[in-house]
Scaffold this motif. Structure first.
Motif, PDB file in Angstrom:
ATOM      1  N   GLU A 169       9.190 -16.029 -39.420  1.00  0.00           N
ATOM      2  CA  GLU A 169       9.807 -15.653 -38.153  1.00  0.00           C
ATOM      3  C   GLU A 169      11.316 -15.812 -38.234  1.00  0.00           C
ATOM      4  N   TYR A 170      11.984 -15.056 -37.377  1.00  0.00           N
ATOM      5  CA  TYR A 170      13.426 -15.179 -37.199  1.00  0.00           C
ATOM      6  C   TYR A 170      13.692 -15.844 -35.854  1.00  0.00           C
ATOM      7  N   ILE A 180      13.049 -17.684 -30.434  1.00  0.00           N
ATOM      8  CA  ILE A 180      12.384 -16.818 -31.404  1.00  0.00           C
ATOM      9  C   ILE A 180      12.854 -15.380 -31.205  1.00  0.00           C
ATOM     10  N   ASN A 182      12.531 -11.244 -32.063  1.00  0.00           N
ATOM     11  CA  ASN A 182      11.804 -10.078 -32.564  1.00  0.00           C
ATOM     12  C   ASN A 182      12.841  -9.109 -33.112  1.00  0.00           C
ATOM     13  N   GLU A 184      12.760  -6.265 -34.252  1.00  0.00           N
ATOM     14  CA  GLU A 184      12.562  -4.837 -33.990  1.00  0.00           C
ATOM     15  C   GLU A 184      12.994  -4.436 -32.585  1.00  0.00           C
ATOM     16  N   LYS A 185      13.353  -5.422 -31.764  1.00  0.00           N
ATOM     17  CA  LYS A 185      13.761  -5.124 -30.397  1.00  0.00           C
ATOM     18  C   LYS A 185      15.246  -5.419 -30.207  1.00  0.00           C
TER      19      LYS A 185
END
Length: 299
Positions: A169-170, A180, A182, A184-185
């Motif tokens: 995770e990033y 956290i 995402n 891609e968003k």
């Protein structure tokens, strides 16, 4: 005997001056539950963890006992939390080897006693600060004043690393929490907050071993370096443990996360490369849709 045959026989002992502190069937892989350089939330992990209870523990080379303790005191500049511990001095290599979390049965191992790799000196246990029975093994160079990655000095016949690391995770390190991310968003930032990643490396695809990574590189899309880590040694400088690039723990980790980069508004496109010791590496492109957070002007 021809020269190349002699070289073939002695080369392993030149490259790897130490033996493993536990014995293992050479047809099987040795289980290593933690490797050198991992985060321990507030400090670097300075050795190898080999799980198991009541395993015989052997000196890795000829030497003599210079320290033994059943408490959590210090020997020189080596951090302690290891419960029943044995430290050996190896004069040929000018190094110390340490064996921690042993079962408390060191009564017959007095200081200055000479030891050799053929005689067990204890058994693995869970004394001291330990979440389970294991041997914590470390190497300390007196010449370099540094903890060394034991994998660089031990023979390679007992373990294997076949799987690529994975980025689980990033996250973004905000002033009051870790958020956290995402990737891609799209998202917005109000300041120059660090980008984090949780990176894991298992020995095999089905293994439950939790390995740290041996190296990590983060570059921009133009090739500029933002982060470069190599866990060969951890130096003791100015009363702090530091990487070879003189980075202290807080410049490498935020808790269990690796710090990848700052200034994401300026560098939204990154290339991340990570690998275990003599294992396959991971290369991943990261393209963040980040914009500056607009704030209302004061009236």
């Amino acid at each position: 005997m021809k020269f190349w045959m002699i070289l073939f026989l002695i080369l392993p002992y030149i490259l790897y001056p130490f033996e493993w502190p536990v014995k293992q069937n050479k047809t099987k892989s040795l289980i290593i539950s933690s490797t050198f350089g991992e985060s321990r939330l507030d400090h670097f992990h300075n050795g190898l963890d080999i799980p198991g209870e009541n395993r015989k523990v052997y000196p890795v080379a000829k030497g003599k006992v210079v320290w033994q303790t059943k408490g959590n005191r210090r020997y020189g500049e080596i951090p302690f939390g290891g419960g029943t511990t044995m430290i050996l001095y190896h004069p040929k290599e000018k190094m110390l080897s340490g064996y921690m979390h042993l079962k408390p049965s060191l009564d017959n191992w007095e200081n200055n006693r000479f030891v050799n790799p053929n005689v067990a000196m204890g058994r693995s246990g869970k004394s001291g600060h330990s979440g389970g029975a294991h041997l914590h093994f470390f190497l300390f160079s007196l010449l370099e004043k540094a903890m060394l990655n034991p994998l660089l000095a031990l023979p390679e016949d007992f373990y294997r690393n076949e799987s690529k690391p994975k980025i689980k995770e990033y996250a973004i390190l905000l002033p009051d929490r870790v958020s956290i991310l995402n990737p891609e968003k799209p998202f917005s930032l109000s300041g120059n907050y660090p980008l984090l990643a949780r990176v894991v490396d298992s020995a095999t695809a089905t293994s439950k071993e939790r390995w740290g990574i041996y190296f990590l590189k983060v570059e921009t899309d133009t090739g500029s370096s933002l982060q470069s880590l190599l866990f060969q040694k951890i130096l003791y400088r100015n009363f702090r443990w530091q990487t070879e690039n003189l980075q202290v723990f807080e410049q490498v980790y935020a808790g269990p996360y690796y710090i990848l980069a700052y200034d994401l508004l300026k560098h939204p496109n990154l290339k991340i490369t990570a690998g275990g010791y003599k294992g396959p590496s991971l290369t991943e492109g990261l393209h963040l849709q980040v914009t500056p957070l607009k704030t209302q002007a004061s009236p």
